[in-house]
Design an enzyme around this catalytic site. Structure first.
Site, PDB file in Angstrom:
ATOM      1  N   ASP A   1      -3.007  -0.869  10.904  1.00  0.00           N
ATOM      2  CA  ASP A   1      -3.260  -0.890   9.458  1.00  0.00           C
ATOM      3  C   ASP A   1      -3.943  -2.174   8.979  1.00  0.00           C
ATOM      4  O   ASP A   1      -4.448  -2.215   7.850  1.00  0.00           O
ATOM      5  CB  ASP A   1      -1.951  -0.730   8.678  1.00  0.00           C
ATOM      6  CG  ASP A   1      -1.370   0.676   8.783  1.00  0.00           C
ATOM      7  OD1 ASP A   1      -2.055   1.563   9.323  1.00  0.00           O
ATOM      8  OD2 ASP A   1      -0.228   0.870   8.331  1.00  0.00           O
TER       9      ASP A   1
ATOM     10  N   LYS B   1       0.854  -1.186   0.000  1.00  0.00           N
ATOM     11  CA  LYS B   1       0.000   0.000   0.000  1.00  0.00           C
ATOM     12  C   LYS B   1       0.890   1.236   0.000  1.00  0.00           C
ATOM     13  O   LYS B   1       2.074   1.191   0.343  1.00  0.00           O
ATOM     14  CB  LYS B   1      -0.928   0.037   1.221  1.00  0.00           C
ATOM     15  CG  LYS B   1      -0.235   0.052   2.598  1.00  0.00           C
ATOM     16  CD  LYS B   1       0.258   1.403   3.053  1.00  0.00           C
ATOM     17  CE  LYS B   1       0.875   1.351   4.450  1.00  0.00           C
ATOM     18  NZ  LYS B   1       1.567   2.628   4.810  1.00  0.00           N
TER      19      LYS B   1
END
Length: 316
Positions: A171, A13
């Site tokens: 996350d 990401k």
């Protein structure tokens, strides 16, 4: 009927921007950030067994069958060299398995099995850089949770898996959610967003940044104005950690300075990776070929649906 053996991606990401808008009394920072996935991943192989236990092995990415991912990611045009130094791979292979986020994620799902004899052997084919700000460990954990939910027929909801994942890292729920995300609070409040899907050159300057060091540093800005909504153009944002990290880690500053010659660029997360935004893959690949030897890099495309979730829909 779930198959008993398959592979799934654990995608990288980017934090397209990262604003720190305050700090709570308990020390946690309040953030506003946009996460976008990349079509560039580690791979985890799942093999069910009847041992009732979890086992894990770690191998270099080049050992995974080329057929498990699109050919462009096996293609040398998209990487300048192995992204994972041999020393980092060796560290992963020798660290006690109980400390690995993949193992810890699997362990958290053991109580949900209806059949206690169900076990699994997991193989991580690793290529995402460690300590790079691209979410490798969190993504590995989320892929494990979603993969085992399928393999063991647990029928846990995405929200249940996200809540379990939060115990492993802030996350992890974003990777479980599987869509480009605008996150607020300490990262636990998020909503789907749709940033433009651009092409990136991600550069790893061969240094690991300590997230704890950055978030406890007195020079870290903590007063960016909160907007409570994603920016219409993420490039108008910034990364509040970038200036501090560049001052503490000159390798990051050097990589960013080099990349800025080719494209609008910034750091992801707390680093160490920096990324440049290109109009086409060809332009990004051209810059990659010019990458100085002391850096490692890869070309990828930003995607608003996680490659993990796309792969899950292909399982029978």
């Amino acid at each position: 009927m779930p198959v008993s053996q398959f592979t799934l991606p654990a995608p990288a990401k980017l934090n397209l921007y990262l604003h720190i808008v305050g700090q709570r009394s308990d020390g946690y920072h309040q953030l506003e950030t946009v996460f976008q996935f990349l079509d560039f991943s580690d791979t985890i192989a799942f093999q069910e067994n009847n041992s009732g236990t979890i086992s894990l092995s770690v191998k270099p990415y080049d050992e995974v069958a080329a057929s498990t991912e699109p050919a462009k990611h096996v293609d040398s045009e998209n990487t300048n060299k192995s992204l994972l130094p041999a020393a980092d791979l060796a560290a992963l292979q020798t660290t006690p398995v109980q400390e690995n986020l993949i193992y810890r994620a699997a362990e958290l799902l053991l109580p949900y099995r209806r059949n206690k004899q169900l076990g699994v052997h997991l193989t991580l084919y690793k290529r995402l850089p460690m300590g790079g700000g691209v979410g490798g460990g969190s993504s590995n954990a989320a892929t494990t949770l979603l993969g085992l939910n399928y393999l063991w027929g647990l029928q846990l909801s995405e929200q249940q898996l996200a809540n379990i994942g939060l115990r492993l890292g802030a996350d992890v729920p974003v990777f479980v959610h599987g869509k480009a995300t605008f996150a607020e609070g300490v990262g636990e409040i998020f909503s789907t967003t749709f940033p433009a899907e651009k092409h990136y050159l991600v550069v790893h300057p061969q240094v690991a940044v300590s997230t704890a060091q950055i978030f406890t540093h007195p020079a870290l800005p903590r007063n960016t104005t909160a907007l409570h909504k994603p920016l219409e153009n993420w490039q108008s944002g910034h990364n509040d950690c970038e200036k501090l990290v560049c001052s503490l880690y000159p390798q990051v500053a050097s990589a960013l300075q080099w990349l800025l010659k080719y494209a609008p660029s910034r750091m992801t997360g707390t680093g160490a990776c920096v990324f440049g935004c290109f109009t086409t893959t060809v332009e990004a690949q051209k810059a990659l070929r010019m990458l100085p030897a002391e850096f490692r890099g890869f070309v990828a495309t930003g995607v608003n649906q996680s490659p993990l979730h796309a792969a899950l829909t292909q399982l029978p």
